[in-house]
Design an enzyme around this catalytic site. Structure first.
Site, mmCIF file in Angstrom:
data_model
loop_
_atom_site.group_PDB
_atom_site.id
_atom_site.type_symbol
_atom_site.label_atom_id
_atom_site.label_comp_id
_atom_site.label_asym_id
_atom_site.label_seq_id
_atom_site.Cartn_x
_atom_site.Cartn_y
_atom_site.Cartn_z
ATOM 1 C CG HIS A 167 -6.671 0.478 -1.950
ATOM 2 N ND1 HIS A 167 -7.075 -0.068 -0.751
ATOM 3 C CD2 HIS A 167 -7.500 -0.082 -2.891
ATOM 4 C CE1 HIS A 167 -8.092 -0.879 -0.934
ATOM 5 N NE2 HIS A 167 -8.369 -0.917 -2.222
ATOM 6 C CB CYS B 6 -0.990 -0.015 1.160
ATOM 7 S SG CYS B 6 -0.248 0.080 2.818
ATOM 8 C CG HIS C 247 -4.718 0.192 3.687
ATOM 9 N ND1 HIS C 247 -3.952 -0.656 2.934
ATOM 10 C CD2 HIS C 247 -5.692 0.667 2.852
ATOM 11 C CE1 HIS C 247 -4.438 -0.727 1.706
ATOM 12 N NE2 HIS C 247 -5.490 0.079 1.628
#
Length: 332
Positions: free
Chosen positions: A308, A248, A296
């Site tokens: 993402h 990520c 994240h």
């Protein structure tokens, strides 16, 4: 039920045991992947901490070496003036120092008297100057010795700190490797249909990339978003930073690097970069963070969507912002 692996919480379910149904298999995969992503970011943070402390230790070592060299030079300067000090001490002890009266008694002419008196003055001034230089050299040596001792202590402390972080990093990496093995095992238990359902679509229905990127400003967040959108479909890989596989934070770092911005490596570091943005003020290209531990991160793509790299088995994609618990946002 949750157990521990290498000091970090992991689902205790045996990934080899067959799930009761497809839904359970997919949920196990999601849970294990989420834990692995957390560990991945923790390991990356530990690596960054180690790099910083190793740099501090290297700087401290260099300062210690410089301080030791300064001390050696100061001691050499003391040795240079030592003969002068010894001669002055011997002369004072024996009472044989020349003076103006002696010059007067032994002079045969006024000119000789003036010459001898000048020599006496010169010798006295030079000796005094050398004594002063000797004192300066002694003071410098004392200061250099204290500096060398402090620099050596700092170098040792920096080395110990780096070793501690290095040990912590090794533990985190070991935990991550164990978690990754569980994820891969769980992935292998999924059917082709389950894998496809987990991966989902690359873009949500109605997503228009071209209109989203109209009028983008070079070097801006929207141009970083444009760069990131070219990686849609690339696989998620723990610790990867591109150019064709990402985790990520690696995707965010890569996208902004394409527009000339050196963004930090981890999601937690990235959460301190740029300027804060309220969720209601989000614009395409802003960076969005998720979960209480900021484990994240993605790039806002407008209309409640984000780009993402989510987790193992799911390629880089555009997905709803509500995919994860929102934490904060920044504008780079």
């Amino acid at each position: 039920m949750v157990g521990t692996y290498g000091g970090y919480g992991l689902a205790a379910a045996d990934p080899v045991a067959a799930p009761a149904n497809a839904s359970e298999a997919v949920q196990r995969m999601i849970d294990l992947s989420r834990q692995s992503e957390q560990m991945n970011q923790q390991a990356l943070n530990a690596q960054a901490d180690l790099d910083a402390k190793a740099a501090t230790a290297a700087t401290a070592d260099q300062r210690a070496a410089d301080a030791a060299a300064t001390l050696d030079a100061a001691k050499a300067e003391i040795r240079r003036y030592q003969p002068v000090i010894e001669r002055a001490a011997t002369s004072a002890l024996l009472g044989s120092r020349s003076n103006r009266l002696t010059s007067l008694l032994v002079s045969n002419s006024p000119q000789q008297l003036l010459d001898q008196m000048s020599i006496v003055d010169l010798v006295g001034a030079r000796t005094n100057e050398q004594l002063g230089q000797y004192q300066k050299a002694t003071d410098a040596a004392a200061a250099a010795e204290a500096g060398a001792r402090a620099a050596a202590d700092a170098a040792r402390a920096a080395s110990v700190a780096a070793d501690k972080v290095r040990s912590d990093l090794e533990a985190k990496r070991a935990a991550l490797q164990g978690s990754m093995a569980q994820v891969i095992a769980a992935w292998g238990q999924l059917s082709a249909g389950d894998k496809s359902a987990l991966a989902g679509s690359m873009f949500p229905p109605g997503f228009d990339r071209d209109s989203l990127l109209e009028g983008l400003v070079p070097g801006s967040g929207t141009s970083a978003l444009a760069a990131g959108l070219t990686r849609v479909g690339d696989p998620y890989v723990w610790g990867a930073t591109g150019p064709d596989q990402f985790d990520c934070s690696g995707l965010v770092q890569w996208a902004f690097h394409q527009v000339g911005k050196n963004v930090p490596r981890t999601s937690q570091q990235q959460a301190g970069y740029g300027t804060p943005v309220d969720q209601q003020d989000l614009q395409p290209g802003d960076v969005v963070f998720f979960y209480s531990d900021i484990s994240h991160v993605g790039i806002y793509a407008g209309n409640g969507l984000m780009l993402h790299a989510s987790t193992f088995g799911v390629p880089v994609q555009v997905a709803p912002l509500g995919w994860s618990p929102f934490h904060s946002a920044r504008r780079f």
